[in-house]
Design an enzyme around this catalytic site. Structure first.
Site, mmCIF file in Angstrom:
data_model
loop_
_atom_site.group_PDB
_atom_site.id
_atom_site.type_symbol
_atom_site.label_atom_id
_atom_site.label_comp_id
_atom_site.label_asym_id
_atom_site.label_seq_id
_atom_site.Cartn_x
_atom_site.Cartn_y
_atom_site.Cartn_z
ATOM 1 N N TRP A 1 0.808 -1.219 0.000
ATOM 2 C CA TRP A 1 0.000 0.000 0.000
ATOM 3 C C TRP A 1 0.839 1.266 0.000
ATOM 4 O O TRP A 1 0.510 2.245 -0.663
ATOM 5 C CB TRP A 1 -1.018 -0.004 1.153
ATOM 6 C CG TRP A 1 -2.159 -0.902 0.812
ATOM 7 C CD1 TRP A 1 -2.504 -2.069 1.440
ATOM 8 C CD2 TRP A 1 -3.087 -0.748 -0.271
ATOM 9 N NE1 TRP A 1 -3.581 -2.641 0.808
ATOM 10 C CE2 TRP A 1 -3.960 -1.862 -0.237
ATOM 11 C CE3 TRP A 1 -3.271 0.198 -1.269
ATOM 12 C CZ2 TRP A 1 -4.996 -2.039 -1.164
ATOM 13 C CZ3 TRP A 1 -4.297 0.031 -2.196
ATOM 14 C CH2 TRP A 1 -5.142 -1.072 -2.132
ATOM 15 N N ASP B 1 -1.337 6.886 6.524
ATOM 16 C CA ASP B 1 -2.436 6.060 6.033
ATOM 17 C C ASP B 1 -2.757 5.070 7.151
ATOM 18 O O ASP B 1 -1.995 4.140 7.400
ATOM 19 C CB ASP B 1 -1.999 5.336 4.754
ATOM 20 C CG ASP B 1 -3.055 4.355 4.243
ATOM 21 O OD1 ASP B 1 -4.090 4.180 4.920
ATOM 22 O OD2 ASP B 1 -2.831 3.765 3.171
ATOM 23 N N LYS C 1 -12.803 -1.227 7.136
ATOM 24 C CA LYS C 1 -12.123 -2.146 8.050
ATOM 25 C C LYS C 1 -12.702 -2.006 9.462
ATOM 26 O O LYS C 1 -13.537 -2.785 9.865
ATOM 27 C CB LYS C 1 -10.614 -1.927 8.021
ATOM 28 C CG LYS C 1 -9.985 -2.447 6.714
ATOM 29 C CD LYS C 1 -9.369 -1.354 5.966
ATOM 30 C CE LYS C 1 -8.759 -1.659 4.631
ATOM 31 N NZ LYS C 1 -8.819 -2.889 3.949
HETATM 32 N N1 PMP Z 1 -4.292 1.765 2.206
HETATM 33 C C1 PMP Z 1 -4.413 0.636 2.931
HETATM 34 C C2 PMP Z 1 -3.478 0.419 4.079
HETATM 35 C C3 PMP Z 1 -5.405 -0.291 2.621
HETATM 36 O O1 PMP Z 1 -5.525 -1.408 3.345
HETATM 37 C C4 PMP Z 1 -6.294 -0.030 1.541
HETATM 38 C C5 PMP Z 1 -7.409 -0.972 1.168
HETATM 39 N N2 PMP Z 1 -7.294 -2.251 1.543
HETATM 40 C C6 PMP Z 1 -6.108 1.141 0.812
HETATM 41 C C7 PMP Z 1 -5.112 2.028 1.175
HETATM 42 C C8 PMP Z 1 -6.992 1.469 -0.379
HETATM 43 O O2 PMP Z 1 -8.247 1.741 0.082
HETATM 44 P P1 PMP Z 1 -9.484 1.937 -0.911
HETATM 45 O O3 PMP Z 1 -9.740 0.610 -1.538
HETATM 46 O O4 PMP Z 1 -10.576 2.401 -0.001
HETATM 47 O O5 PMP Z 1 -9.101 2.980 -1.905
#
Ligand code: PMP
Length: 356
Positions: free
Chosen positions: A99, A168, A192
Site C-alpha cells: 500500500w 495512512d 475495516k
Molecule cells: N491503504 C491501505 C493500508 C489499505 O488497506 C487499503 C485498502 N485495503 C487502501 C489504502 C486502499 O483503500 P481503498 O480501496 O478504499 O481505496
C-alpha cells in the site's frame, strides 16, 4: 456462528448489524435509512454525532478538521499532495509494503518524492531501522502506512521526524490509541474498523493546509469539504448512518482503551499458536507484526485449497491471503470477538493434526 476474517470489506459488530436490520424498513417516520435526505435534520444529527464521537474517541484536538470523503483511501494518495504540497515541493515516503508503494506511485504525479526507506529487497518482512532513513529538512511531509494490510506489518509507534507526518491508517484507525497531534494528516477508508466501504475519514491539522494545486478538481480540494461540512455533493448516506452506529458501538464497549486491549490479546493468541506450531508460519519481524492482519503459510502450500474449504465448513470465512503474498491471512479487526480467534485456532490445530 460465522466469523469473517476478510481484510475489507470486513466483519461488522453483530450488534450493529442487528440494529440496521431492525431500523431498515422504518428508521424515521416510516422512511428507511436508505431513503433519507442528506440535508434533513435526522441526517444532520447522524453526521454531527459521528464527528463528535470520533473526536472524543481519538482525542482529536480542536484545530483539526474531520472530513468524510468518497473515493476510498486511494483518492487520498493524490489528495494529500494536492492539498498540502506544491508541485515543486519534496516529500518523503516510507515504503514498507504494497500500500505504501501504491501511495508513493500515485502521489509522485503531484510532488517530488524521496523514498526515505524501503523493505522491498527483504520481501517486506520488516521495517528498516529509522536511524538509516533518508530524511532531509527540505521534506514538506513524511508519509507512512501505519499498518500494511496485505503484508501484515504495523508500526509500533509513529516515525520520529521534524517534517509533517502523514499517515495512512486505513486498517488501524480506531483499533488503538494514537497521538493525533503528532500528525498533520491521518486518513482511513471505512471498510475495516469503521463500517462498510464508501467513505474515508480524513483528520487534518488546519494550519498545514495550502491552497490546492492549480487544476485540482473541486471534489479533490479539502477546502470544499471543510466549507460544506463534507456535503459538497450527495454522500453515501446509508454508509454514514452505519459509521455512526459503529462509533456508538465503540463508545458503548468502553472506548479505544478497551478495544485496544482486546485487539492485543486476540493477536497475541494467534501469533503464539502459530509460533508454537511446526505446520504454520508467520515470517514478519516480531516487533512489527500487525495486530490487525495476520498472514500465515501452511507447511505444504498444496493443502491451501483444502484448508480454505474445510475452514468455510466451520464458518471461518475469507481466510485466503492476498494474491501477491499467497497463503492465508486472518484479519482481526475490532468487530472480531475473541471467540472467533479461539474457533480459528481450534480449526488450525485440528487441521494440522490430521494433515501435518
Ligand atoms: N491503504 C491501505 C493500508 C489499505 O488497506 C487499503 C485498502 N485495503 C487502501 C489504502 C486502499 O483503500 P481503498 O480501496 O478504499 O481505496
Amino acid at each position: 456462528m460465522v466469523y469473517n476474517f476478510g481484510a475489507g470489506p470486513a466483519m461488522l459488530p453483530a450488534a450493529v448489524v442487528e440494529r440496521i436490520r431492525d431500523e431498515f424498513p422504518d428508521w424515521q417516520n416510516g422512511l428507511s435509512p436508505l431513503e433519507i435526505s442528506h440535508r434533513s435534520a435526522a441526517f444532520t444529527e447522524v453526521t454531527e454525532r459521528a464527528e463528535e464521537n470520533l473526536r472524543q474517541l481519538l482525542q482529536i484536538p480542536k484545530n483539526y478538521q474531520v472530513l468524510f470523503v468518497q473515493g476510498g483511501s486511494r483518492a487520498q494518495f493524490s489528495m494529500v499532495p494536492m492539498n498540502i504540497a506544491g508541485q515543486t515541493d519534496r516529500a518523503a515516503y516510507a515504503i514498507t509494503g504494497i500500500w505504501s508503494q501504491i501511495a508513493y506511485e500515485d502521489a509522485s504525479q503531484f510532488v517530488n518524492i524521496d523514498i526515505c526507506c524501503s523493505n522491498a529487497d527483504s520481501e517486506a518482512l520488516s521495517i528498516p531501522n529509522e536511524k538509516t532513513w533518508y530524511l532531509n529538512p527540505e521534506h514538506n511531509y513524511l508519509h507512512y502506512t501505519d499498518n500494511e494490510t496485505i503484508n501484515g506489518l504495523e508500526f509500533a509507534r509513529p516515525p520520529k521526524t521534524k517534517a509533517t507526518l502523514v499517515s495512512d491508517m486505513s486498517s488501524s484507525l480506531l483499533s488503538k490509541k494514537i497521538d493525533v497531534a503528532k500528525h498533520g494528516v491521518i486518513y482511513a477508508c471505512s471498510q475495516k474498523n469503521i463500517g462498510p466501504a464508501g467513505l474515508t475519514i480524513v483528520i487534518i491539522d488546519q494550519s498545514i493546509l495550502k491552497k490546492a494545486q492549480p487544476g485540482t478538481p473541486l471534489l479533490y480540494d479539502y477546502h470544499s469539504y471543510i466549507d460544506s461540512r463534507s456535503l459538497i455533493n450527495t454522500p453515501p448516506t446509508f454508509i454514514w448512518y452505519i459509521i455512526d452506529l459503529v462509533l456508538q458501538w465503540i463508545v458503548d464497549e468502553g472506548g479505544i482503551a478497551v478495544i485496544e486491549k482486546r485487539n492485543n490479546k486476540k493477536a497475541q493468541k494467534l501469533y503464539n499458536f502459530i509460533d508454537r506450531s511446526d505446520f504454520y508460519n508467520n515470517r514478519i519481524d516480531p516487533q512489527y507484526r500487525s495486530r490487525m492482519n495476520v498472514p500465515f503459510q501452511l507447511a505444504d502450500p498444496q493443502l491451501d485449497k483444502t484448508f480454505l474449504e474445510l475452514a468455510e465448513k466451520r464458518g471461518l470465512m475469507q481466510l485466503k491471503g492476498h494474491r501477491t503474498v499467497g497463503g492465508m491471512r486472518a484479519s482481526l479487526y475490532n468487530a472480531m470477538p475473541e471467540e472467533g480467534v479461539d474457533e480459528l485456532i481450534g480449526f488450525m490445530s485440528d487441521f494440522a493434526a490430521e494433515r501435518g
